[in-house]
Design an enzyme around this catalytic site. Structure first.
Site, mmCIF file in Angstrom:
data_model
loop_
_atom_site.group_PDB
_atom_site.id
_atom_site.type_symbol
_atom_site.label_atom_id
_atom_site.label_comp_id
_atom_site.label_asym_id
_atom_site.label_seq_id
_atom_site.Cartn_x
_atom_site.Cartn_y
_atom_site.Cartn_z
ATOM 1 N N ARG A 237 0.851 -1.186 -0.101
ATOM 2 C CA ARG A 237 0.112 0.112 -0.070
ATOM 3 C C ARG A 237 0.960 1.378 -0.207
ATOM 4 O O ARG A 237 1.769 1.296 0.637
ATOM 5 C CB ARG A 237 -0.787 0.128 1.260
ATOM 6 C CG ARG A 237 -2.083 -0.872 1.258
ATOM 7 C CD ARG A 237 -3.207 -0.594 0.195
ATOM 8 N NE ARG A 237 -4.292 -1.169 0.325
ATOM 9 C CZ ARG A 237 -4.569 -2.253 -0.799
ATOM 10 N NH1 ARG A 237 -3.455 -2.509 -1.746
ATOM 11 N NH2 ARG A 237 -5.739 -2.927 -0.634
ATOM 12 N N GLU A 266 -4.136 7.804 -4.763
ATOM 13 C CA GLU A 266 -4.258 7.235 -5.787
ATOM 14 C C GLU A 266 -5.991 7.706 -6.658
ATOM 15 O O GLU A 266 -6.740 7.910 -5.810
ATOM 16 C CB GLU A 266 -4.474 5.702 -5.685
ATOM 17 C CG GLU A 266 -3.314 5.182 -5.344
ATOM 18 C CD GLU A 266 -3.184 3.371 -5.057
ATOM 19 O OE1 GLU A 266 -4.235 3.037 -5.300
ATOM 20 O OE2 GLU A 266 -2.031 2.900 -4.596
ATOM 21 N N HIS A 285 -1.827 0.734 -9.718
ATOM 22 C CA HIS A 285 -2.553 -0.266 -8.828
ATOM 23 C C HIS A 285 -3.118 -1.475 -9.531
ATOM 24 O O HIS A 285 -4.292 -1.792 -9.670
ATOM 25 C CB HIS A 285 -3.436 0.549 -7.969
ATOM 26 C CG HIS A 285 -3.581 -0.346 -6.769
ATOM 27 N ND1 HIS A 285 -3.998 0.191 -5.574
ATOM 28 C CD2 HIS A 285 -3.687 -1.647 -6.422
ATOM 29 C CE1 HIS A 285 -3.980 -0.617 -4.637
ATOM 30 N NE2 HIS A 285 -3.998 -1.690 -5.298
HETATM 31 N N1 LIG Z 1 -0.767 -4.116 -5.539
HETATM 32 C C1 LIG Z 1 -1.815 -4.700 -5.596
HETATM 33 O O1 LIG Z 1 -2.731 -4.769 -6.458
HETATM 34 C C2 LIG Z 1 -2.221 -5.555 -4.401
HETATM 35 C C3 LIG Z 1 -3.162 -6.726 -4.554
HETATM 36 C C4 LIG Z 1 -3.083 -7.498 -3.325
HETATM 37 C C5 LIG Z 1 -2.873 -7.057 -2.184
HETATM 38 N N2 LIG Z 1 -2.077 -5.961 -1.939
HETATM 39 C C6 LIG Z 1 -1.537 -5.465 -0.694
HETATM 40 O O2 LIG Z 1 -0.854 -6.459 -0.320
HETATM 41 C C7 LIG Z 1 -0.840 -6.992 1.242
HETATM 42 C C8 LIG Z 1 -0.335 -8.419 1.432
HETATM 43 O O3 LIG Z 1 -1.147 -9.098 0.844
HETATM 44 P P1 LIG Z 1 -0.895 -10.756 1.395
HETATM 45 O O4 LIG Z 1 -2.059 -11.632 0.830
HETATM 46 O O5 LIG Z 1 0.485 -11.170 1.041
HETATM 47 O O6 LIG Z 1 -1.271 -10.676 2.906
HETATM 48 P P2 LIG Z 1 -0.738 -11.617 4.055
HETATM 49 O O7 LIG Z 1 -1.546 -11.097 5.381
HETATM 50 O O8 LIG Z 1 -0.736 -12.994 3.673
HETATM 51 O O9 LIG Z 1 0.861 -10.831 4.199
HETATM 52 C C9 LIG Z 1 1.089 -9.977 4.929
HETATM 53 C C10 LIG Z 1 2.484 -10.196 5.970
HETATM 54 O O10 LIG Z 1 2.789 -8.920 6.352
HETATM 55 C C11 LIG Z 1 3.399 -9.137 7.584
HETATM 56 N N3 LIG Z 1 3.092 -8.078 8.665
HETATM 57 C C12 LIG Z 1 2.131 -7.412 8.791
HETATM 58 N N4 LIG Z 1 2.347 -6.258 9.688
HETATM 59 C C13 LIG Z 1 3.760 -6.189 9.706
HETATM 60 C C14 LIG Z 1 4.646 -5.343 10.508
HETATM 61 N N5 LIG Z 1 4.169 -4.188 10.771
HETATM 62 N N6 LIG Z 1 6.089 -5.408 10.495
HETATM 63 C C15 LIG Z 1 6.450 -6.568 9.451
HETATM 64 N N7 LIG Z 1 5.495 -7.434 8.989
HETATM 65 C C16 LIG Z 1 4.224 -7.324 8.894
HETATM 66 C C17 LIG Z 1 2.288 -10.211 8.274
HETATM 67 O O11 LIG Z 1 2.983 -10.899 9.299
HETATM 68 C C18 LIG Z 1 2.364 -10.997 6.939
HETATM 69 O O12 LIG Z 1 3.194 -12.055 6.772
HETATM 70 C C19 LIG Z 1 -2.310 -6.645 1.368
HETATM 71 O O13 LIG Z 1 -2.846 -6.050 2.423
HETATM 72 C C20 LIG Z 1 -2.432 -5.513 0.376
HETATM 73 O O14 LIG Z 1 -2.394 -4.288 1.107
HETATM 74 C C21 LIG Z 1 -1.703 -5.368 -2.931
HETATM 75 O O1 LIG Z 2 -5.771 -5.607 -1.900
HETATM 76 C C1 LIG Z 2 -6.039 -5.877 -3.025
HETATM 77 O O2 LIG Z 2 -6.679 -6.904 -3.352
HETATM 78 C C2 LIG Z 2 -5.539 -4.865 -4.080
HETATM 79 O O3 LIG Z 2 -4.696 -3.804 -3.711
HETATM 80 C C3 LIG Z 2 -6.833 -3.968 -4.860
HETATM 81 O O4 LIG Z 2 -7.495 -3.357 -3.782
#
Ligand SMILES: NC(=O)c1ccc[n+]([C@@H]2O[C@H](COP(=O)([O-])OP(=O)(O)OC[C@H]3O[C@@H](n4cnc5c(N)ncnc54)[C@H](O)[C@@H]3O)[C@@H](O)[C@H]2O)c1
Ligand SMILES: O=C(O)[C@H](O)CO
Length: 325
Positions: A237, A266, A285
């Protein structure tokens, strides 16, 4: 009678039909304050909400006294007040797993594009700059066999480690809330504190959620710890990185480049300094934006809402404590 729900996203026809078979659906074009007024009666009646963008906050919850489930077409849920939902015993559902590989692909694409200057060099060709052999000012840097530091070793972080370790023979460092022994053994990865990761990595890749703890986790001091030759990738994010500090670091050559899919604001304003820096690859994004994955996310969100409103939740629930109470 079918439960009433609010839908704030256009769905593919087959998924829309599936939703109509289970619910009385009111369509709205976004979770805006205007729509909260305009559709006040529908919000009063709604037991479910299916949405992608937009805030789910105290104002929305006050307008929807019968709400039992919110289903977001996203993995991230930083725009939802989870605590307020949980207090009201409203289930929050999301769509994490279906998009993991696709987001890891875009992170790897950003790694390659920013290290190998793909966008800049393609623009150079288009601008008719290619008139002989390429001089060293246009050379790039290697990706393979370098050190990748992953911030947030969750689903996406692991899928990125898979690509980097097996595909590009990279050394993997990671920082997360705790070490993951399966990650250490599968990818020969090393768990480190944040400072060590920043100092040692050639690529610092962020796949963190936005929380109070991660807001501006990477600021001026952290960017100063990175190598001058290092590249910052962010697909978690935008606000995890202090964007003004990043712009300064890029301008001053404190780091080599950045590959960004997410931003503090954004859509990214056209006057953002990021857009005038050649060493920035900026995407709108699109981490999950393929036909297959966006369809899968919408399908999962529909299934999640059906499961939540029929009391049959098995997966994809953010606040499962609500189910137990
Ligand atoms: N760019 C995009 O289009 C897109 C798409 C999907 C997800 N995302 C973002 O990616 C993020 C992660 O997705 P995911 O499915 O891998 O989630 P997830 O929950 O599997 O992984 C997140 C990781 O971050 C770690 N974490 C959280 N807070 C922390 C901190 N303060 N310090 C260190 N580590 C920390 C958690 O322990 C976890 O391992 C989502 O929350 C979202 O914001 C972006
Ligand atoms: O978190 C997600 O799935 C992507 O960033 C779209 O918002």
């Amino acid at each position: 009678m079918k439960p009433a729900i609010i839908l704030s996203k256009t769905l593919p026809d087959d998924l829309r039909q599936r939703l109509d078979a289970h619910f009385n659906v009111t369509d709205i074009d976004g979770l805006t304050p205007e729509n909260l007024d305009k559709y006040a009666h529908a919000f009063q009646q709604a037991e479910g909400l299916l949405k992608s963008g937009g805030q789910v906050d105290a104002t929305l919850l006050a307008a929807a006294p019968r709400l039992r489930a919110v289903s977001t077409i996203s993995a991230g849920y930083d725009n939802v007040d989870v605590e307020a939902l949980t207090q009201r015993e409203i289930v929050l559902m999301h769509t994490p797993t279906v998009l993991t590989e696709t987001v890891a692909d875009i992170m790897m694409a950003l790694v390659l594009a920013s290290a190998r200057r793909v966008v800049e060099l393609a623009e150079f060709v288009r601008a008719n700059g290619w008139d002989g052999s390429i001089s060293p000012e246009l050379f790039a840097i290697d990706v393979h066999h370098k050190k990748m530091g992953i911030l947030g070793m969750g689903r996406i972080g692991m899928a990125l480690a898979q690509r980097a370790h097996f595909g590009f023979s990279m050394d993997i460092l990671y920082h997360a809330r705790k070490p993951h022994s399966e990650v250490d053994s599968r990818y020969k990865a090393r768990y480190t504190d944040l400072e060590t990761l920043l100092r040692e990595s050639d690529f610092v890749c962020i796949s963190l959620p936005l929380t109070e703890q991660t807001y501006h986790l990477i600021g001026r001091d952290q960017l100063a710890m990175m190598k001058k030759s290092a590249i910052l990738i962010n697909a978690g994010r935008g606000p995890v990185v202090d964007e003004s500090a990043l712009i300064e670091a890029l301008k001053q050559g404190a780091i080599y480049a950045a590959g960004l899919d997410v931003f503090e604001e954004e859509p990214l304003p056209m006057n953002s300094a990021l857009l005038s820096l050649p060493n920035v690859v900026a995407l709108p994004h699109v981490g999950s934006a393929t036909h297959e994955t966006r369809y899968g996310m919408a399908r999962d969100a529909v299934d999640n809402l059906i499961a939540a409103l029929s009391g049959k939740v098995e997966k994809n629930c953010v606040n499962p404590q609500v189910l137990k109470s």
